[in-house]
Design an enzyme around this catalytic site. Sequence first.
Site, mmCIF file in Angstrom:
data_model
loop_
_atom_site.group_PDB
_atom_site.id
_atom_site.type_symbol
_atom_site.label_atom_id
_atom_site.label_comp_id
_atom_site.label_asym_id
_atom_site.label_seq_id
_atom_site.Cartn_x
_atom_site.Cartn_y
_atom_site.Cartn_z
ATOM 1 N N ASP A 1 1.474 -3.179 -8.680
ATOM 2 C CA ASP A 1 1.927 -2.373 -7.565
ATOM 3 C C ASP A 1 3.426 -2.643 -7.398
ATOM 4 O OD1 ASP A 1 1.774 -0.840 -5.114
ATOM 5 O OD2 ASP A 1 1.803 -2.751 -4.055
ATOM 6 N N ASP B 1 5.808 -1.809 -4.061
ATOM 7 C CA ASP B 1 6.191 -2.294 -2.736
ATOM 8 C C ASP B 1 5.230 -3.381 -2.260
ATOM 9 O OD1 ASP B 1 8.357 -0.364 -2.277
ATOM 10 O OD2 ASP B 1 6.753 1.111 -2.266
ATOM 11 N N ASP C 1 -0.974 -6.066 -3.540
ATOM 12 C CA ASP C 1 -1.049 -6.761 -2.242
ATOM 13 C C ASP C 1 -1.883 -6.020 -1.207
ATOM 14 O OD1 ASP C 1 1.063 -4.732 -2.053
ATOM 15 O OD2 ASP C 1 1.489 -5.594 -0.087
#
Length: 224
Positions: free
Chosen positions: A12, A14, A170
């Site tokens: 991922d 961001d 995250d």
Amino acid sequence: MSASFPAAVLFDLDGTLLDSAPDMLAAVNAMRGARGKAPMLLAELRPHVSKGARAMVRQAFPELDDAERETWIPEFLETYERELGLHGRAFDGIEEMLATLEQAGCPWGIVTNKPEYLAAQLLPKLGWQERCAVLIGGDSLPARKPDPLPLLVAAERMGVEPVACTYVGDDERDITAARAAGMASVVALWGYRLSEDDPFAWQGDVLIEDPRELRLAASWPAPS
């Protein structure tokens, strides 16, 4: 745990590779300032960044209903594009971790829900344009995370079977997508989370506090 690095790793963006919250904050504060509102604090916005543009606009302008808020998304994206890469940076330890993967011959790529045109602009700012093997954004395909399609297409473009890839993210959507794609997963605990999020309930294969831990092959999960 694994005795070697994965055949390929997908990340991922961001909240996983990039601490982009300061760029996002500059964008929402520009919008708030234009409307005579006081600036938000980073701590108020940061937990919402991995949830996407709509979640950030909702946090910045909670008085709007869903329909009106939706009409503000283009303005947010245009404002964010002007702030892109000016305030954020890679998380501490990311560069060392990526270098370790590269030295081990492990290609890596990015699968993000951020629009591809924005993600692509960030790569040269970070020095990753020649290093990132594949980039798929939230608008690159007919579906985005938590659908597994972007991860499956990324693996195909890298020439690696999905079961040989590991996905690092995250947000719960990242881990859901990895599981549906048949990939091992790493929960990036250094990223962005709401207070009510429980990353232990996401059923990721491993949870990692610091990206520097991923410089060790033994820290990576065994293939699914």
